[in-house]
Design an enzyme around this catalytic site. Structure first.
Site, short mmCIF file in Angstrom:
data_model
loop_
_atom_site.label_atom_id
_atom_site.label_comp_id
_atom_site.label_asym_id
_atom_site.label_seq_id
_atom_site.Cartn_x
_atom_site.Cartn_y
_atom_site.Cartn_z
N ARG A 1 -47.33 -19.69 7.79
CA ARG A 1 -46.58 -18.62 7.12
C ARG A 1 -46.45 -18.94 5.65
NH1 ARG A 1 -40.30 -17.76 8.34
NH2 ARG A 1 -40.04 -18.49 6.19
N HIS B 1 -33.05 -12.44 12.48
CA HIS B 1 -32.73 -12.93 11.13
C HIS B 1 -33.63 -12.28 10.09
CE1 HIS B 1 -36.18 -15.36 12.31
NE2 HIS B 1 -36.38 -15.65 11.03
N ASP C 1 -35.51 -13.87 6.76
CA ASP C 1 -35.81 -15.25 6.34
C ASP C 1 -34.93 -15.68 5.18
OD1 ASP C 1 -37.80 -15.77 8.24
OD2 ASP C 1 -39.28 -14.69 7.04
N HIS D 1 -36.25 -9.86 11.97
CA HIS D 1 -37.26 -10.19 12.98
C HIS D 1 -36.75 -11.29 13.89
CE1 HIS D 1 -38.09 -12.98 9.66
NE2 HIS D 1 -38.67 -13.79 10.55
C1 SIN Z 1 -40.30 -16.64 11.82
O1 SIN Z 1 -39.12 -16.41 11.94
O2 SIN Z 1 -40.86 -16.62 10.72
C2 SIN Z 1 -41.16 -16.91 13.04
C3 SIN Z 1 -41.66 -15.65 13.64
C4 SIN Z 1 -42.57 -15.91 14.80
O3 SIN Z 1 -42.98 -17.06 15.03
O4 SIN Z 1 -42.86 -14.96 15.53
#
Ligand code: SIN
Length: 269
Positions: free
Chosen positions: A260, A99, A101, A245
Site C-alpha cells: 500500500r 476506519h 487511514d 474501509h
Molecule cells: C487497510 O486498512 O489499509 C487494509 C485494507 C485491506 O487489507 O483490505
C-alpha cells in the site's frame, strides 16, 4: 484513451478498465482517474502489474507519499511502502475495524492505493462506505448538532500492537470536525470512525459515548457500502476524506499479500 468506468453499487465504488497503472500515465489519464475517484470515493482496477517504483509513481501523481509514523519499513529503500500480509501465522490483520487511514494525524492522508499480489481463493474482501451519504442521511437537527462539534482521534490503542513494531514510533492524536468539507468536491461528509475516534469534545462522558456510538453505527449502514472481491493483481484507490474501509479476515490460514502507498492530505475543515 479508452478508459471505462462502471459503478459497482449505487452508493460507492467503480471499477475502471482500459488503463495500465504501471504508466507512464498521460495527464488526461491521471485527471480522468482523479475525476472518477472524486465521483465514486473508491476506484478499482484488475490485472495490473506494478513494480514498487511504479506503484510509488502512481501515488505521486496525486500528492506526496506518507511514511507511516508507527510501522517499520519492510522493503529496503522504500519506507513509503506498507506491506499488507497475512498467512497461517496471523492472528489478526491491519484494518479489521471501520476506519479512515490515520485519521488520528493532524493532517490525515487524502488517499491510499492498495495493490494485492497474492489473494486467497475466496475471502479477504475489503468493504468501503460512503461518508457523504452518512452525513446527508442524518436528520436536520442532528446535522446541525454535529456541525458544531469536533472529535478526538487517537492511535495509541491501535499502534501499540505487534504489527507496528518501529522502535521510534510516533502515536499521533488530533481533534477534527465531525463534519468536514471535502477540499475538491466541496461536499460535506461525516468524519468519525470506530478505529481511531474515541470521544466528542466538550460533552459529558455519557453524552459523548451515546452520540459517538449513534454516529459510528450510522457510518456502518450497509446501504452506504460496497464490498470489493480481490483477485491477484487487483488495485483499490480510496479517498480517506469521504470514505471508510474495513478489511475482512475470513481466510485464515491462507495467504493474502500486497503493498500500500498512502498519499498525504490536509487538515480537515
Ligand atoms: C487497510 O486498512 O489499509 C487494509 C485494507 C485491506 O487489507 O483490505
Amino acid at each position: 484513451m479508452s478508459l471505462q468506468v462502471r459503478k459497482i453499487t449505487p452508493a460507492i465504488g467503480a471499477e475502471i478498465s482500459g488503463v495500465d497503472l504501471a504508466g507512464p500515465l498521460s495527464n488526461a489519464e491521471a485527471s480522468a482517474l482523479h475525476d472518477a475517484l472524486m465521483a465514486h470515493q473508491v476506484i478499482f482496477f484488475r490485472d495490473q502489474r506494478m513494480s514498487v517504483e511504479q506503484h510509488k509513481a502512481l501515488g505521486r501523481l496525486f500528492g506526496d507519499l506518507l511514511v507511516h509514523p508507527a510501522a517499520k519499513a519492510e522493503i529496503e529503500g522504500h519506507p513509503e511502502i506498507r506491506v499488507v500480509h497475512a498467512d497461517a501465522t496471523s492472528t489478526s490483520v491491519t484494518g479489521e475495524v471501520w476506519h479512515s487511514d490515520l485519521s488520528c494525524a493532524s493532517e490525515p492522508p487524502m488517499g491510499s492505493i492498495l495493490y494485492l499480489h497474492e489473494t486467497p481463493e475466496v475471502g479477504g474482501d475489503t468493504a468501503f462506505a460512503n461518508m457523504y451519504l452518512a452525513y446527508e442521511t442524518l436528520s436536520e437537527p442532528i446535522k446541525r448538532l454535529c456541525e458544531g462539534l469536533s472529535a478526538f482521534h487517537t492511535s495509541a490503542h491501535v499502534f501499540s500492537q505487534g504489527a507496528y513494531a518501529r522502535s521510534d514510533k510516533i502515536m499521533p492524536e488530533a481533534v477534527h470536525p465531525i463534519v468536514r468539507t471535502h477540499p475538491v468536491t466541496g461536499r460535506k461528509s461525516l468524519f468519525v470512525n470506530r478505529g481511531f475516534t474515541t470521544r466528542i469534545e466538550g460533552l459529558a462522558k455519557h453524552e459523548s459515548g451515546a452520540l459517538l456510538e449513534m454516529l459510528l453505527r450510522h457510518t456502518e449502514t450497509p446501504e452506504f457500502q460496497c464490498r470489493f472481491r480481490w483477485q491477484r493483481h487487483s488495485v483499490a484507490f480510496w479517498d480517506n476524506r469521504c470514505a471508510l474501509h474495513r478489511a475482512t479476515f475470513d481466510y485464515f490460514p491462507n495467504v493474502r499479500h500486497g503493498h500500500r502507498v498512502t498519499i498525504k492530505g490536509d487538515r480537515p475543515v
